[in-house]
Scaffold this active site. Structure first.
Site, PDB file in Angstrom:
ATOM      1  N   ARG A  60     -10.178   0.033  15.151  1.00 25.31           N
ATOM      2  CA  ARG A  60     -10.109   0.655  13.833  1.00 25.31           C
ATOM      3  C   ARG A  60     -11.053  -0.093  12.907  1.00 25.31           C
ATOM      4  O   ARG A  60     -12.218  -0.276  13.229  1.00 25.31           O
ATOM      5  CB  ARG A  60      -8.644   0.598  13.351  1.00 25.31           C
ATOM      6  CG  ARG A  60      -8.032   1.936  13.042  1.00 25.31           C
ATOM      7  CD  ARG A  60      -6.529   1.874  12.814  1.00 25.31           C
ATOM      8  NE  ARG A  60      -6.081   0.910  11.818  1.00 25.31           N
ATOM      9  CZ  ARG A  60      -4.832   0.815  11.366  1.00 25.31           C
ATOM     10  NH1 ARG A  60      -3.906   1.628  11.817  1.00 25.31           N
ATOM     11  NH2 ARG A  60      -4.496  -0.084  10.470  1.00 25.31           N
ATOM     12  N   MET A  76      11.176  24.776   1.359  1.00 23.88           N
ATOM     13  CA  MET A  76      10.383  23.929   0.473  1.00 23.88           C
ATOM     14  C   MET A  76      11.258  23.145  -0.515  1.00 23.88           C
ATOM     15  O   MET A  76      11.017  21.967  -0.775  1.00 23.88           O
ATOM     16  CB  MET A  76       9.381  24.782  -0.307  1.00 23.88           C
ATOM     17  CG  MET A  76       8.437  23.962  -1.169  1.00 23.88           C
ATOM     18  SD  MET A  76       7.360  24.989  -2.187  1.00 23.88           S
ATOM     19  CE  MET A  76       6.287  25.701  -0.952  1.00 23.88           C
ATOM     20  N   TYR A 119      15.696  30.937   6.378  1.00 20.90           N
ATOM     21  CA  TYR A 119      14.609  31.675   7.030  1.00 20.90           C
ATOM     22  C   TYR A 119      14.749  31.714   8.551  1.00 20.90           C
ATOM     23  O   TYR A 119      15.013  30.690   9.184  1.00 20.90           O
ATOM     24  CB  TYR A 119      13.263  31.026   6.703  1.00 20.90           C
ATOM     25  CG  TYR A 119      12.889  31.076   5.247  1.00 20.90           C
ATOM     26  CD1 TYR A 119      12.810  32.296   4.570  1.00 20.90           C
ATOM     27  CD2 TYR A 119      12.591  29.912   4.549  1.00 20.90           C
ATOM     28  CE1 TYR A 119      12.445  32.350   3.228  1.00 20.90           C
ATOM     29  CE2 TYR A 119      12.227  29.950   3.212  1.00 20.90           C
ATOM     30  CZ  TYR A 119      12.162  31.168   2.557  1.00 20.90           C
ATOM     31  OH  TYR A 119      11.804  31.212   1.246  1.00 20.90           O
ATOM     32  N   LYS A 177       0.842  -1.212   0.000  1.00 16.36           N
ATOM     33  CA  LYS A 177       0.000   0.000   0.000  1.00 16.36           C
ATOM     34  C   LYS A 177       0.873   1.257   0.000  1.00 16.36           C
ATOM     35  O   LYS A 177       2.087   1.177   0.288  1.00 16.36           O
ATOM     36  CB  LYS A 177      -0.898  -0.019   1.242  1.00 16.36           C
ATOM     37  CG  LYS A 177      -0.130   0.051   2.555  1.00 16.36           C
ATOM     38  CD  LYS A 177      -1.024  -0.196   3.764  1.00 16.36           C
ATOM     39  CE  LYS A 177      -0.219  -0.118   5.053  1.00 16.36           C
ATOM     40  NZ  LYS A 177      -1.024  -0.529   6.224  1.00 16.36           N
TER      41      LYS A 177
END
Ligand SMILES: *Cc1c(COP(=O)(O)O)cnc(C)c1O
Length: 370
Positions: free
Chosen positions: A130, A308, A260, A32
């Site tokens: 769950r 980023m 930053y 998955k």
């Protein structure tokens, strides 16, 4: 420039390690979430050639993706919303987990529509809280399944549950409930060919609870399922290396603020190296100030704010130039930081680290099947 190197041979070795840990049980390779970031198609193809018994995925879309890629190994999907494509799933020989009467009705409808016998695994919630039927709803669900099996709409292949791994007593309690649920089903006329309970961790901790199949995710990718224990302790080898090339270096004066918010400032004249990996690639921003990377065998801490697209490291007077390789994480046996190290720096677990890698990384495969 930014590369995830995936060693598919390591994944097959890890599969064989788990086969030895669970002798006599089948192994379901859990692929998955893009095989935990490793590339679902490439990993599944390699594992199919290695004759893995089953694939496990969360949802039908993932299972159909495997079938569209031509993979033929049995596959089980276990997390469904009411719009999931059960009809297409049956047509593609995807096995479905059933947790409640609503899902059972829908799978029976899909069987009527397609003329296919649906192969299902019943999911019982023995205490993870769950997915799955409650213990209370279980007898009614089983009886409804028996009726549909009699109509030859369904074939009930398996029963499964998932441990919370909170503590050994909690897990033992779940195992006892799992046995009871299987017994209840038997009394109501349902026998299961495949009982499966344990994942990468439980398969190691509870060899007495491996039943007919074990579902292995993180261990296949060569990561330890136990926080505070290394993969090497269990004979597992990490399959993913994340790396990039330095894009620029420059000499700067003492007192230069970096990135930053100036989390870091140089204390003397030094060399800064710019690495083109950021949180867009999945490098957690909250690992700023803590994570280490490796260049030519030496560790450097990312002291400044991860952005980023990029981060900066202070390499002092070391001979680092544009084009040098920076390893973010990989196999610690080769001296580089591990996914576990990055997980600790980011206050998370190794599962999340590898699964979140993406963005502008591209993947290359060692040992790929042609
Ligand atoms: C993801 C998942 C697994 C695999 O877990 P690992 O800890 O990665 O081995 C097994 N079973 C279920 C139901 C899962 O959702």
């Amino acid at each position: 420039m930014r590369e995830l190197v995936i060693d598919l041979d390591a994944i097959v070795e890890n599969l064989n390690t788990y086969k030895k840990l669970a002798p006599g049980a089948k192994v379901m390779a859990v692929v998955k979430a893009n095989a935990y970031g490793h590339g679902m198609y490439e990993v599944a193809l390699k594992l199919e050639r290695a004759k893995v018994d089953y694939f496990g995925v969360a949802d039908v879309d993932e299972a159909l993706h495997l079938r569209e890629g031509g993979l033929e190994t049995p596959v089980l999907a276990w997390l469904h919303d009411p719009n999931d494509r059960f009809t297409e799933a049956l047509e593609a020989n995807v096995e479905l987990s059933i947790a409640n009467l609503e899902q059972l009705e829908r799978v029976a409808d899909a069987a009527r529509l397609t003329g296919k016998v649906a192969r299902v695994h019943l999911k019982i919630d023995t205490g993870l809280g769950r997915n799955g039927s409650t213990i209370e709803d279980w007898p009614a669900l089983v009886s409804a399944v028996v009726a549909l099996c009699d109509e030859q709409l369904l074939e009930c292949v398996g029963v499964f549950s998932h441990l919370s791994t909170t503590s050994e007593p909690d897990d033992r309690h779940q195992m006892a409930l799992f046995d009871e649920a299987t017994e209840t089903a038997k009394r109501l006329g349902l026998d299961f060919e495949l009982r499966h309970l344990t994942a990468s961790d439980g398969t190691i901790s509870y060899p007495d609870a491996n039943f007919d199949m074990v579902r292995i995710g993180v261990g296949l990718y060569g990561l330890s399922p136990f926080v505070g224990h290394t993969a090497a302790e269990y004979g597992l080898r990490p399959a993913m290396t994340a790396r990039a090339l330095v894009t620029q270096t420059k000499r700067v004066k003492a007192g230069t603020g970096i990135s930053y918010g100036y989390m870091a400032r140089t204390t003397k004249e030094t060399t800064l190296a710019l690495v083109p990996i950021g949180y867009a690639e999945g490098l957690p921003r909250n690992a700023s100030g803590k994570a280490e990377v490796s260049i030519k065998g030496k560790r450097y801490t990312i002291e400044s704010r991860i952005a980023m697209d990029q981060f900066v490291i202070d390499v002092g007077d070391d001979d680092v130039v544009a084009g040098d390789e920076v390893v973010i994480f990989g196999d610690p046996a080769t001296g580089v930081p591990s996914a576990d190290d990055l997980a600790v720096a980011a206050d998370t677990i190794n599962y999340e680290i590898v699964t979140r890698m993406g963005g502008r990384f591209y993947s290359t495969y060692l040992g790929a099947v042609d």
